[in-house]
Design a protein around this motif. Structure first.
Motif, short mmCIF file in Angstrom:
data_model
loop_
_atom_site.label_atom_id
_atom_site.label_comp_id
_atom_site.label_asym_id
_atom_site.label_seq_id
_atom_site.Cartn_x
_atom_site.Cartn_y
_atom_site.Cartn_z
N ARG A 184 0.83 -1.20 0.00
CA ARG A 184 0.00 0.00 0.00
C ARG A 184 0.88 1.26 0.00
O ARG A 184 0.61 2.24 -0.69
CB ARG A 184 -0.89 -0.02 1.25
N MET A 185 1.97 1.19 0.79
CA MET A 185 2.89 2.32 0.88
C MET A 185 3.53 2.61 -0.49
O MET A 185 3.66 3.78 -0.88
CB MET A 185 3.97 1.97 1.92
N GLU A 186 3.91 1.55 -1.19
CA GLU A 186 4.52 1.75 -2.52
C GLU A 186 3.52 2.39 -3.48
O GLU A 186 3.86 3.28 -4.25
CB GLU A 186 5.03 0.41 -3.07
N ARG B 174 2.25 9.80 -5.95
CA ARG B 174 2.83 11.14 -5.80
C ARG B 174 3.93 11.42 -6.83
O ARG B 174 4.52 12.49 -6.83
CB ARG B 174 3.41 11.28 -4.39
N ILE B 175 4.21 10.44 -7.70
CA ILE B 175 5.28 10.64 -8.68
C ILE B 175 4.74 11.43 -9.87
O ILE B 175 3.79 11.00 -10.52
CB ILE B 175 5.84 9.27 -9.17
N PRO B 176 5.35 12.59 -10.16
CA PRO B 176 4.90 13.34 -11.34
C PRO B 176 5.51 12.70 -12.59
O PRO B 176 6.67 12.31 -12.58
CB PRO B 176 5.48 14.73 -11.10
N TYR B 177 4.73 12.55 -13.64
CA TYR B 177 5.28 11.98 -14.87
C TYR B 177 4.97 12.94 -16.02
O TYR B 177 3.82 13.33 -16.20
CB TYR B 177 4.68 10.61 -15.15
N PRO B 178 6.01 13.34 -16.78
CA PRO B 178 5.81 14.34 -17.84
C PRO B 178 5.14 13.72 -19.06
O PRO B 178 5.75 13.59 -20.13
CB PRO B 178 7.25 14.79 -18.14
N GLU B 179 3.86 13.37 -18.91
CA GLU B 179 3.16 12.62 -19.98
C GLU B 179 3.20 13.33 -21.33
O GLU B 179 3.50 12.72 -22.35
CB GLU B 179 1.68 12.41 -19.58
N ALA C 169 -1.64 8.14 -12.33
CA ALA C 169 -1.00 7.16 -11.44
C ALA C 169 -0.99 5.76 -12.06
O ALA C 169 -0.04 5.00 -11.88
CB ALA C 169 -1.71 7.13 -10.09
N GLU C 170 -2.05 5.43 -12.84
CA GLU C 170 -2.09 4.11 -13.48
C GLU C 170 -0.95 3.95 -14.47
O GLU C 170 -0.36 2.88 -14.62
CB GLU C 170 -3.44 3.89 -14.18
N LYS D 241 2.27 3.55 -12.42
CA LYS D 241 2.23 2.23 -11.79
C LYS D 241 2.58 1.14 -12.81
O LYS D 241 3.37 0.24 -12.55
CB LYS D 241 0.82 2.01 -11.22
N THR D 242 1.99 1.24 -13.99
CA THR D 242 2.25 0.25 -15.03
C THR D 242 3.71 0.30 -15.46
O THR D 242 4.38 -0.73 -15.58
CB THR D 242 1.33 0.51 -16.24
N LEU D 243 4.20 1.51 -15.67
CA LEU D 243 5.59 1.67 -16.11
C LEU D 243 6.56 1.05 -15.10
O LEU D 243 7.50 0.33 -15.47
CB LEU D 243 5.91 3.16 -16.30
#
Lengths: 340, 340
Positions: free
Chosen positions: A137-139, A145-150, A169-170, A173-175
């Protein structure tokens, strides 16, 4: 891409020596120069020098800040199994008019490959996902909270959308968490201009499997062989070009928490914590074989152009990264004194 | 591989002129020098000169004797549709760690190809077999009499057995009568030594479809596009490199019977009659567009090394082949006189 990090760490140690004449904790440097060719001599060296390499914690070789100057902290790397599938059906290429009666290596390869992954991206090698450990859950909270420059990544790749229209976030998470099976290269028969009616005798595919905890590359290799054999592809040869196990350090680990606090104080910004990277490296030798909690922090930034012409770092990142290493050393020393 | 045949035919005509001062029938020579690059200018030329090219019968450009010196007579050629399938997913290759979220051109190509043909060799393009005309009883009987050097071919190709363990008449029947879908070439991503963790932006496959009467290449192309679109492979581009229609002349045709009789008398051996060849060529322009009964006889032999260094013919085959052309001309003249 590691020169700046090495020197900044030496500088941090040197700062202690020049300022107070001693370093608060015992520091070991482990420098290996073969990472870009797959570190072929590293595993036996680590196995043979476990006592020499013992440590309470370790800092891995990459890292830096993101676009907004936030310190990024990486807690793991994916594993990898890199293989080449080779098919040989006939001694020589022949004329394609023979196709009704002579086997075609390119078709055999296509059918074998097709059996490995479905169109929705699911790896079909039997048992491939058996050992995958679910993220905590923590991960998952860290990943949110990770920003990704989509938009930047899509623009750079000329993509309209990511696979399955993933966003937010999906997407991250997938990456970070999905193991993969990727065709890196394909070759067979005539590949020049225009047409040539040839029936190819040989065909090959280069494939990497990116692995997540607790998948083991040697086990995946065994499953790949069994999978192909079971489907009648005994004629498909597997040549192994390399493998690395996945590894990660739990975010709950004391050392990780120490590094996060240190980074946020040195950078005066919230740290972005990656439970793992999408990339691979021989981290497992230190994390899994030697049992050392490992984190990655460093002096790079998103436009460092690692591996490209004009690779560089910025002076401000170098100074902050060096301060962070010094701060970690200092905090570890304080922890030792408290414990003692 | 046609130089000997052209000259032998000119010689046959010249023999009439020098011996009796005239040729028993009107002979037209049609010489085109672009067959090996797919005869790109032939179709429009034939369409535009139908009147000039009118003929009662025609002799095509290849042929000869088999290992036992028997004259081989060919009555048809398969058609062909040669295409290149191209996939582009991203503007540039990217790092394979991006595989969980970025589409891979090589995988798209593999899945598209897999949809085209099943492991048992059946072409899965919807409607591919719709227009295939079943061979006649007579054609099947001819095929049963065709000797095929199975052991030599297997040895040459290093094969233990042909597809589906085919032998004998079934082997020859499959070779001559089955339409095919053959991958002639595959290319994507990194194909050099060792490993490179790249996610390929592009992938391509070269494919030939060998077609039998009455499959039409333009119709097959349309069905291929529909097939791919229906399965979601709209991103797979089809580039056409060439097409030829299949064509054959029925063995029952008067002219064919005349040639068989002439050959058996000139060679003093039983003729081997192929209802079609496994190969392709622009025969349909003469057979289908101009409506001319066409057969192939010639001056080659199995070891002529067509297209290879030291390509050659034997003097005895040249003389027999020339005599056969003269005999055909003579018999056609006799037939005309009887009819008149």
């Amino acid at each position: 891409d590691n020169k700046g990090n090495i020197i900044s760490r030496i500088h941090a140690v040197w700062a202690f020596l020049s300022a107070i004449g001693e370093v608060p904790v015992n520091v070991k440097f482990f420098v290996e120069g073969e990472e870009e060719i797959g570190s072929p001599h590293l595993a036996p060296f680590v196995e043979e020098h476990k006592e020499l390499l013992k440590a309470d914690c370790g800092i891995w070789e990459f890292g830096g800040v993101d676009h907004e100057g936030r310190p990024n902290i990486w807690l793991g790397l994916k594993g990898i199994l890199y293989v080449e599938l080779r098919v040989r059906e006939t001694a020589v290429d022949t004329h394609s008019s023979m196709a009704p009666i002579v086997p075609n290596a390119a078709w055999r390869l296509v059918w074998a490959l097709n059996s490995l992954k479905s169109e929705d991206g699911r790896v079909l090698v039997e048992g491939f996902y058996d050992d995958v450990v679910k993220p905590t859950r923590m991960e998952l909270e860290l990943i949110e909270r990770i920003p990704y420059p989509e938009e930047e990544v899509k623009k750079d790749l000329g993509l309209e959308s990511f696979l399955k229209d993933l966003t937010g976030a999906e997407l991250v998470k997938t990456l970070l968490l999905e193991p993969t099976c990727t065709i890196c290269g394909l070759n067979s028969g005539y590949t020049g201009e225009g047409s040539k009616t040839v029936l190819p005798s040989t065909a090959m595919a280069k494939i990497d499997f990116r692995l997540v905890p607790n998948q083991r590359p040697k086990e995946i290799l065994k499953k790949l062989r069994e999978h192909l054999d079971k489907r009648g592809f005994n004629d498909v040869e597997i040549v192994v070009h390399g493998f690395l196990e996945p590894a990660k350090t739990p975010v709950e680990e004391d050392f990780v928490q120490l590094v996060i606090r240190a980074a946020e104080e040195v950078y005066q910004k919230e740290a972005v914590v990656y439970p793992t990277s999408a990339g691979s490296g021989p981290l497992y030798l230190f994390r899994n074989v030697l049992g050392i909690p490992m984190v990655s922090v460093g002096v790079g930034y998103p436009l460092s152009r690692a591996h490209a012409p004009n690779e560089h770092i910025r002076i401000k990142d170098y100074l902050l990264g060096t301060k962070l290493i010094a701060r970690i050393i200092s905090d570890l020393g304080a922890r030792e004194r408290i414990r003692a």
